[in-house]
Scaffold this active site. Structure first.
Site, short mmCIF file in Angstrom:
data_model
loop_
_atom_site.label_atom_id
_atom_site.label_comp_id
_atom_site.label_asym_id
_atom_site.label_seq_id
_atom_site.Cartn_x
_atom_site.Cartn_y
_atom_site.Cartn_z
CB CYS A 51 -0.90 -0.01 1.24
SG CYS A 51 -1.84 1.53 1.45
CG ASP A 58 -2.44 -3.53 -0.79
OD1 ASP A 58 -3.12 -3.62 0.25
OD2 ASP A 58 -2.11 -2.44 -1.30
#
Length: 153
Positions: A51, A58
């Site tokens: 992120c 992520d």
């Protein structure tokens, strides 16, 4: 694009994971079936990036489909390219579309699409889709068959 008269950089060699996607070198080899329309699918069910705001990991399930022209992407070099995103901070949209655009620009296939099925961030799953244009007529185009995120039910 890699010079096709040279040996692929990664195939049959020990290769380190690139530190960032921009440093990854994708190898392309001649299409073994030129002039015959067919679809190639790569699935990366454990794709990761970071992120750009929090630095937290992520996770996504990527599906890359393409109809090759003169070349095909060598799978080990693609694996290394995708792995280089592990320490790359970018939004889901940038990762997904950037992968599709780079492959399309370098390989110059007849057609390419990518589906990025991202796991929830902040409680909201984000799915990102990109394609180079309309698929060629007559190309068998199976669905990507990645179910929408349902959580606990």
């Amino acid at each position: 694009m890699t010079d096709l008269s040279q040996t692929p950089l990664h195939l049959g060699q020990t290769s380190a994971l690139p530190a960032k996607p921009e440093a990854a070198i994708l190898d392309y080899v001649p299409n073994p079936r030129p002039g015959k329309p067919y679809l190639v699918r790569f699935t990366a069910p454990e794709f990761t990036s970071l992120c750009p705001v929090t630095g937290q990991p992520d996770f996504a399930h990527l599906v890359i489909d393409y109809a090759p022209a003169a070349t095909i992407v060598e799978s080990k070099s693609l694996k290394l390219f995708l792995g280089a995103f592990r320490n790359h901070a970018a939004f889901h949209e940038d990762c997904t579309v950037g992968i599709g655009e780079r492959l399309f620009a370098e390989m110059n296939p007849i057609w390419l699409r990518i589906g990025g099925y991202w796991y929830p961030r902040g409680g909201i799953p984000i799915d990102v889709f990109w394609q180079s244009g309309e698929p060629p007529a007559g190309l068998w185009l199976p669905t990507q068959d990645v179910p929408g995120y349902r959580g606990r039910g």
